[in-house]
Design a protein around this motif. Structure first.
Motif, PDB file in Angstrom:
ATOM      1  N   VAL A 459      45.001 -16.859  -5.515  1.00  0.00           N
ATOM      2  CA  VAL A 459      45.544 -15.949  -4.621  1.00  0.00           C
ATOM      3  C   VAL A 459      47.100 -16.076  -4.381  1.00  0.00           C
ATOM      4  O   VAL A 459      47.456 -17.170  -4.488  1.00  0.00           O
ATOM      5  N   VAL A 460      47.788 -15.068  -4.315  1.00  0.00           N
ATOM      6  CA  VAL A 460      49.205 -14.977  -3.737  1.00  0.00           C
ATOM      7  C   VAL A 460      49.209 -14.448  -2.520  1.00  0.00           C
ATOM      8  O   VAL A 460      48.639 -13.553  -2.233  1.00  0.00           O
ATOM      9  N   LEU A 461      49.578 -15.395  -1.668  1.00  0.00           N
ATOM     10  CA  LEU A 461      49.638 -15.130  -0.231  1.00  0.00           C
ATOM     11  C   LEU A 461      50.537 -14.023   0.301  1.00  0.00           C
ATOM     12  O   LEU A 461      51.912 -13.954  -0.235  1.00  0.00           O
ATOM     13  N   GLU A 493      52.975 -17.052  -7.880  1.00  0.00           N
ATOM     14  CA  GLU A 493      52.550 -15.736  -8.612  1.00  0.00           C
ATOM     15  C   GLU A 493      51.682 -16.229  -9.843  1.00  0.00           C
ATOM     16  O   GLU A 493      51.371 -17.126 -10.147  1.00  0.00           O
ATOM     17  N   LEU A 494      50.826 -15.026 -10.099  1.00  0.00           N
ATOM     18  CA  LEU A 494      49.743 -14.922 -11.170  1.00  0.00           C
ATOM     19  C   LEU A 494      50.677 -14.943 -12.498  1.00  0.00           C
ATOM     20  O   LEU A 494      51.494 -14.287 -12.679  1.00  0.00           O
ATOM     21  N   PRO A 495      50.053 -15.725 -13.285  1.00  0.00           N
ATOM     22  CA  PRO A 495      50.475 -15.714 -14.877  1.00  0.00           C
ATOM     23  C   PRO A 495      50.210 -14.287 -15.448  1.00  0.00           C
ATOM     24  O   PRO A 495      49.046 -13.816 -15.469  1.00  0.00           O
ATOM     25  N   ARG A 496      51.182 -13.630 -16.158  1.00  0.00           N
ATOM     26  CA  ARG A 496      51.065 -12.281 -16.518  1.00  0.00           C
ATOM     27  C   ARG A 496      51.545 -12.470 -17.951  1.00  0.00           C
ATOM     28  O   ARG A 496      52.693 -12.902 -18.490  1.00  0.00           O
ATOM     29  N   SER A 497      51.164 -11.282 -18.581  1.00  0.00           N
ATOM     30  CA  SER A 497      51.663 -10.899 -19.986  1.00  0.00           C
ATOM     31  C   SER A 497      52.911 -10.157 -19.574  1.00  0.00           C
ATOM     32  O   SER A 497      53.058  -9.616 -18.703  1.00  0.00           O
ATOM     33  N   PRO A 498      53.769  -9.939 -20.716  1.00  0.00           N
ATOM     34  CA  PRO A 498      55.227  -9.016 -20.755  1.00  0.00           C
ATOM     35  C   PRO A 498      54.735  -7.824 -20.020  1.00  0.00           C
ATOM     36  O   PRO A 498      55.517  -7.155 -19.560  1.00  0.00           O
ATOM     37  N   LEU A 507      44.392 -19.464 -16.158  1.00  0.00           N
ATOM     38  CA  LEU A 507      43.897 -19.588 -14.930  1.00  0.00           C
ATOM     39  C   LEU A 507      42.530 -20.681 -15.224  1.00  0.00           C
ATOM     40  O   LEU A 507      42.426 -21.550 -14.580  1.00  0.00           O
ATOM     41  N   ARG A 508      41.691 -20.093 -16.032  1.00  0.00           N
ATOM     42  CA  ARG A 508      40.417 -20.939 -16.318  1.00  0.00           C
ATOM     43  C   ARG A 508      40.700 -22.319 -16.821  1.00  0.00           C
ATOM     44  O   ARG A 508      40.219 -23.431 -16.521  1.00  0.00           O
ATOM     45  N   ASP A 509      41.993 -22.392 -17.740  1.00  0.00           N
ATOM     46  CA  ASP A 509      42.259 -23.613 -18.389  1.00  0.00           C
ATOM     47  C   ASP A 509      42.828 -24.594 -17.347  1.00  0.00           C
ATOM     48  O   ASP A 509      42.693 -25.776 -17.201  1.00  0.00           O
ATOM     49  N   HIS A 510      43.727 -23.909 -16.392  1.00  0.00           N
ATOM     50  CA  HIS A 510      44.356 -24.830 -15.457  1.00  0.00           C
ATOM     51  C   HIS A 510      43.409 -25.230 -14.518  1.00  0.00           C
ATOM     52  O   HIS A 510      43.394 -26.603 -14.036  1.00  0.00           O
ATOM     53  N   PHE A 511      42.708 -24.343 -13.762  1.00  0.00           N
ATOM     54  CA  PHE A 511      41.641 -24.977 -12.636  1.00  0.00           C
ATOM     55  C   PHE A 511      40.236 -25.282 -12.900  1.00  0.00           C
ATOM     56  O   PHE A 511      39.728 -25.715 -12.024  1.00  0.00           O
ATOM     57  N   GLY A 512      39.891 -24.974 -14.208  1.00  0.00           N
ATOM     58  CA  GLY A 512      38.546 -25.019 -14.590  1.00  0.00           C
ATOM     59  C   GLY A 512      38.104 -26.484 -15.317  1.00  0.00           C
ATOM     60  O   GLY A 512      37.175 -26.578 -15.928  1.00  0.00           O
ATOM     61  N   GLY A 513      39.169 -27.365 -15.241  1.00  0.00           N
ATOM     62  CA  GLY A 513      38.774 -28.831 -16.064  1.00  0.00           C
ATOM     63  C   GLY A 513      37.556 -29.428 -15.448  1.00  0.00           C
ATOM     64  O   GLY A 513      36.807 -30.004 -16.310  1.00  0.00           O
ATOM     65  N   ASN A 514      37.355 -29.463 -14.271  1.00  0.00           N
ATOM     66  CA  ASN A 514      36.122 -30.233 -13.666  1.00  0.00           C
ATOM     67  C   ASN A 514      35.280 -29.572 -12.977  1.00  0.00           C
ATOM     68  O   ASN A 514      35.447 -28.700 -12.138  1.00  0.00           O
TER      69      ASN A 514
END
Length: 532
Positions: A459-461, A493-498, A507-514
């Motif tokens: 989330v972005v607060l 901020e959320l990662p976005r395409s142009p 997001l899955r790659d960054h937060f889903g490792g474990n």
């Protein structure tokens, strides 16, 4: 040539239409950017000079010509000039990683690359193919300066009128699901796009802002109809909410195609209500989920109509939600366009009855030729009905309501399967963004020892002092037991395409490792609550 003639014609080459407009519109402005403007008469002359120069370089009919540059008048000249030469415009995703840009260049097979100094800076140090000629659209020293490369004044190219089935452009997919693929769109497909777009109030007096890059189909579906209607295109090099509003007021803009994140930033601008936007006739939106509350705010505060379009760059079928006529359907993406057919199928490819939820497939006059040089990938996109009709798989999950309006559930690849239950992230994201403390939310599935996958919310607060755990607890109270969110992560901020798509893969790659091994307990029946 009148708009009615273009709409009625089965096919007219774009270059023929533009030349006709140039004779009639002469000194009127055709294309402008933030520092340059070109009239219709000069546009026609410059397209001849670009086309003649490409033919001088040996570019053959239907040969791709690559373009990797920011939005500018000269970028538009390269795109349209390639078409006049009988070539295929191949705009590369210039904001992609430099190595990816070179991979696109190689895939296209182009021997000519139009670029600017910003693009060249990113490519520096990489192995650039020696056989590709570089032309610097900004007249810098990163290639042959454009002003010296183009053919002399008065030059005329050999006329190479395309057949309807000939390739018009290659558009590279955004790469949100892996390596970008080259989507080949025909002249006929582009003509159908334009015919559909011309019914949206375009004429000689229309002015359209293009604030997304010219390599995007999102941009081209407003750029090309505006020029086909003999209107004016205003190109933004880089989107900024205040600059957009200033340009809208100064240029008396009538049309804009925006992605949802741009709408949000514009509507949140503190000076929004001080700008004169009464020239607007129609605003459109596509490319990413458009929240119902944001549509409602646009309808309330921004003059002119609002239409949300849903579809694929590859084609298939499209839907349109005419929001100003159906304010009770803002949670949908509208109804199929005339001549477009959408079906819902199950995981085994069987057609489902009305009202059922499943994968969306569609067919229409707007269908890609295929992926450039990738016939196997092209076949993966196809589904055939019992009568042998070809449909394209949209990759989305959805259903039709009782009035025939399509409700999108999620991207098929983003659906979370947890403990055997299907969870649609958009349901969870909607619940999170109901809370005033949450500005944006994206939900992805991450590994779980207990359930296979479990929902993680990023989330972005809106309120930096808000307690993420309290936000999670409040959302989970409203969600079903199988939907509950296991964890919340806060980002700036959320990662976005142009073009504004949230890059959930990142997001899955960054937060889903474990994998999550233990379930946070919120209630006594937590064993049934899917990691909650």
């Amino acid at each position: 040539m009148q708009i009615e003639d273009i709409i009625a014609a089965p096919f007219i080459p774009l270059s023929v239409i533009l030349r006709d407009h140039a004779e009639r519109r002469g000194p009127a402005i055709a294309i402008a950017d933030e520092t340059a403007r070109i009239s219709w008469a000069d546009l026609d002359t410059m397209l001849d000079r670009v086309a003649a120069a490409l033919q001088r370089e040996g570019v053959a009919a239907n040969e791709p010509v690559a373009i990797a540059a920011s939005n500018a008048v000269n970028t538009a000249l390269a795109f349209l000039g390639a078409l006049r030469a009988g070539a295929v415009a191949a705009p590369l995703t210039s904001t992609a990683a430099p190595a990816t840009v070179l991979a696109m260049l190689a895939d296209s097979g182009s021997r000519v690359l139009f670029l600017d100094s910003a693009m060249a800076a990113g490519l520096e140090g990489l192995p650039f193919p020696a056989q590709v000629q570089r032309i610097a659209l900004d007249d810098s020293d990163v290639g042959v300066p454009f002003s010296k490369w183009i053919a002399p004044e008065g030059a005329k190219p050999e006329e190479r009128l395309p057949r309807p089935e000939d390739p018009f452009n290659i558009i590279y997919s955004s790469g949100t699901t892996g390596t970008p693929k080259g989507i080949v769109q025909s002249h006929q497909m582009r003509h159908e796009y334009v015919r559909r777009g011309l019914g949206s109030g375009f004429d000689d007096d229309s002015a359209t802002i293009c604030s997304t890059p010219l390599y995007s189909n999102t941009t081209l579906v407003s750029f090309l109809p505006t020029l086909t209607a003999a209107g004016k295109v205003v190109l933004m090099k880089k989107f900024d909410a205040r600059s957009f509003l200033e340009l809208s007021e100064r240029e008396r803009v009538t049309h804009a195609m925006l992605v949802p994140v741009q709408y949000r930033r514009i509507m949140e601008h503190p000076d929004f209500d001080s700008f004169d936007l009464t020239s607007y006739r129609l605003k459109t939106c596509t490319s990413a989920p458009f929240p119902a509350w944001l549509k409602a705010d646009v309808l309330k505060r921004w003059p002119g109509g609002l239409v949300e379009g849903y579809g694929l760059t590859e084609g298939g079928a499209t839907t349109n939600l005419v929001a100003h006529k159906h304010p009770d359907k803002l949670h949908t993406v509208g109804q199929p366009s005339p001549g477009h057919v959408i079906k819902i199928i199950d995981e085994d490819g069987n057609e489902l009855p009305p009202g059922a939820t499943g994968e969306i497939v569609g067919r229409s006059p707007i269908m890609m030729n295929g992926y450039h040089g990738q016939p196997a990938k092209s076949r993966e996109m196809e589904w055939f009905d019992a009568d042998g009709n070809r449909y394209l798989r949209h990759g989305d999950v959805g259903r039709f309501d009782e009035d025939g309006f399509l409700i999108l559930m999620d991207r098929a690849k983003d659906m979370i399967i947890s403990g055997g239950f299907n969870i649609y992230p958009t349901d969870l994201e909607s619940e999170l963004t109901r809370q005033s403390a949450v500005r944006e939310a994206a939900v992805v599935g991450i590994p779980s020892d207990q359930w296979g996958e479990t929902p993680l919310a990023v989330v972005v607060l809106a309120d930096p002092a808000a307690d993420p755990e309290a936000i999670r607890t409040e959302a989970n109270r409203a969600l079903g037991k199988t939907q509950r969110i296991a964890r919340i992560e806060v980002v700036d901020e959320l990662p976005r395409s142009p073009i504004g798509k949230v890059l959930k893969r990142e997001l899955r790659d960054h937060f889903g490792g474990n994998p999550i091994a233990q379930t946070p307990v919120l209630s006594s029946d937590s064993k049934e609550t899917n990691d909650a």
